[in-house]
Design an enzyme around this catalytic site. Structure first.
Site, PDB file in Angstrom:
ATOM      1  N   CYS A 134      82.676  87.161  39.644  1.00  0.00           N
ATOM      2  CA  CYS A 134      81.907  86.249  40.500  1.00  0.00           C
ATOM      3  C   CYS A 134      81.145  85.190  39.701  1.00  0.00           C
ATOM      4  CB  CYS A 134      80.952  87.035  41.390  1.00  0.00           C
ATOM      5  SG  CYS A 134      79.658  87.947  40.518  1.00  0.00           S
ATOM      6  N   HIS A 171      75.807  89.736  42.706  1.00  0.00           N
ATOM      7  CA  HIS A 171      76.946  88.933  43.150  1.00  0.00           C
ATOM      8  C   HIS A 171      76.481  87.507  43.453  1.00  0.00           C
ATOM      9  CE1 HIS A 171      81.065  88.487  44.527  1.00  0.00           C
ATOM     10  NE2 HIS A 171      80.614  87.807  45.567  1.00  0.00           N
ATOM     11  N   HIS A 229      84.141  82.502  46.649  1.00  0.00           N
ATOM     12  CA  HIS A 229      83.670  83.469  45.653  1.00  0.00           C
ATOM     13  C   HIS A 229      84.797  84.380  45.209  1.00  0.00           C
ATOM     14  CE1 HIS A 229      82.859  87.178  48.408  1.00  0.00           C
ATOM     15  NE2 HIS A 229      83.716  86.396  48.990  1.00  0.00           N
TER      16      HIS A 229
END
Length: 384
Positions: A299, A347, A359
């Site tokens: 990420c 994240h 993402h």
């Protein structure tokens, strides 16, 4: 002689009708033991699909946290490796200078020996520790300025080299620690992912279908919230444009509207457009923990690469990325902003507008567009 009759009366045999206490007790104990063993041996009730889903999601989140720790340890290890290499190079150069100073001292000593100078002077120049001779004023008076400078240079180089060597040793120890942290973080990621895969592998086909249904429901709810955000942002932009037009009309100018909505018009910076263009081009590439592209990403690797494509360097981990730029509220998000998730900030995604982001989700998934409400939002920043 006749036998005398016994005066003892024979004992009568009385048959007891009471139960055999010992046998009965033993039997009851056996039954109780068997019952207990059966209770212990009984398997735990099978977890529900909902419980499995929560456990898997939690394991993936923990893997995300471990991935950030891995990224952090890798950054630290790389930086320390570069520092150690630089120190070792510096030590090598200083050692060369030290040897040159030693050769100069040796040349002076040899010259004095050939010229018949006093023995203590030669001993001074060739000694490993000439400091003890400095206090002898008679010897110092015999030394020329050039010789004194050579000795001083030798001492300075010797001291600096020793300090750098000690610093290099400490840096190597730090590097060893960083590499150990890196190995630990890597193992933690693998462990969490293995546990998640094990849980999923135990599901029946029916349970897997049920899990997919739960996932679709979760995605639908997240999409609904994204649509609501998009409507609010569009309304806010329309209101801002209206006010701008009124102000421009009053002042005799022409209103252009700046807005903070979710579109990609004039309100979006050139850098943000470059960030989104890069992110869109990565859609479909696999998530791989610790990866920074170009074939795969985690990420924070994706967000770092996207902003680098726009000419902006941002840190490697989510924990450092969240500290840069300007904090923005969810309602004020613009394309290109970074949105962070979970309390541990494990994240991050790139906001693209209309409540959606691009993402790299998790292992087994590819880079994709998704609602920012799919996970609990921690906060957002605008890097530039």
């Amino acid at each position: 002689m006749p036998l005398l009759a016994s005066h003892r009366k024979p004992r009568a045999r009385v048959r007891s009708t009471a139960p055999a206490v010992g046998l009965t007790t033993a039997a009851l104990a056996s039954v109780t033991l068997l019952s207990t063993q059966s209770a212990v041996a009984a398997p735990d009730p099978r977890p529900s699909v909902e419980d499995v889903q929560k456990q898997v999601d939690d394991l993936y989140r923990q893997a995300g946290t471990a991935t950030q720790k891995y990224n952090q340890a890798k950054e630290a290890s790389s930086a320390q490796r570069a520092r150690v290499d630089a120190l070792l190079e510096d030590v090598a150069q200083r050692t060369d200078k030290l040897n040159e100073a030693r050769r100069t001292l040796g040349a002076f000593a040899a010259a004095q020996y050939r010229n018949g100078s006093i023995a203590p002077t030669a001993t001074f120049f060739l000694a490993d520790d000439p400091q003890s001779y400095f206090d002898q004023s008679q010897l110092m008076r015999r030394m020329t300025d050039r010789q004194q400078k050579a000795v001083t240079d030798f001492r300075v180089q010797q001291e600096k080299t020793a300090k750098k060597r000690a610093e290099a040793v400490r840096s190597l120890e730090t590097l060893t620690t960083a590499q150990a942290d890196l190995r630990t973080s890597k193992q933690n990621v693998r462990t969490k992912l293995s546990e998640a895969r094990t849980l999923l592998s135990k599901l029946t086909a029916e349970e897997k279908a049920r899990l997919a249904q739960i996932e679709r429901k979760k995605e639908a709810e997240a999409a609904r919230k994204a649509e609501e955000l998009a409507k609010r942002q569009a309304a806010a932009k329309a209101e801002a444009d209206r006010k701008a037009a009124e102000d421009a009309k009053k002042s005799g100018g022409t209103g252009t509207g700046t807005g903070t909505g979710s579109g990609t018009g004039s309100g979006t910076s050139s850098k943000a457009e470059q960030v989104l263009a890069f992110a869109r081009a990565q859609i479909g590439k696999p998530y791989v923990w610790g990866a920074t592209g170009p074939a795969s990403y985690d990420c924070s690797g994706l967000t770092q690469a996207a902003w680098k494509a726009a000419g902006v360097d941002i840190p490697r981990t989510t924990w450092d990325q969240v500290k840069i730029g300007t904090r923005v509220a969810t309602a004020d998000l613009r394309p290109g902003d970074l949105v962070f998730f979970y309390d541990d900030i494990s994240h991050v995604g790139i906001y693209k507008g209309d409540g959606m982001m691009i993402h790299a989700p998790k292992p087994g998934a590819n880079v994709r567009e998704e609602s920012i409400y799919y996970m609990p939002i921690y906060g957002s920043v605008r890097p530039a």
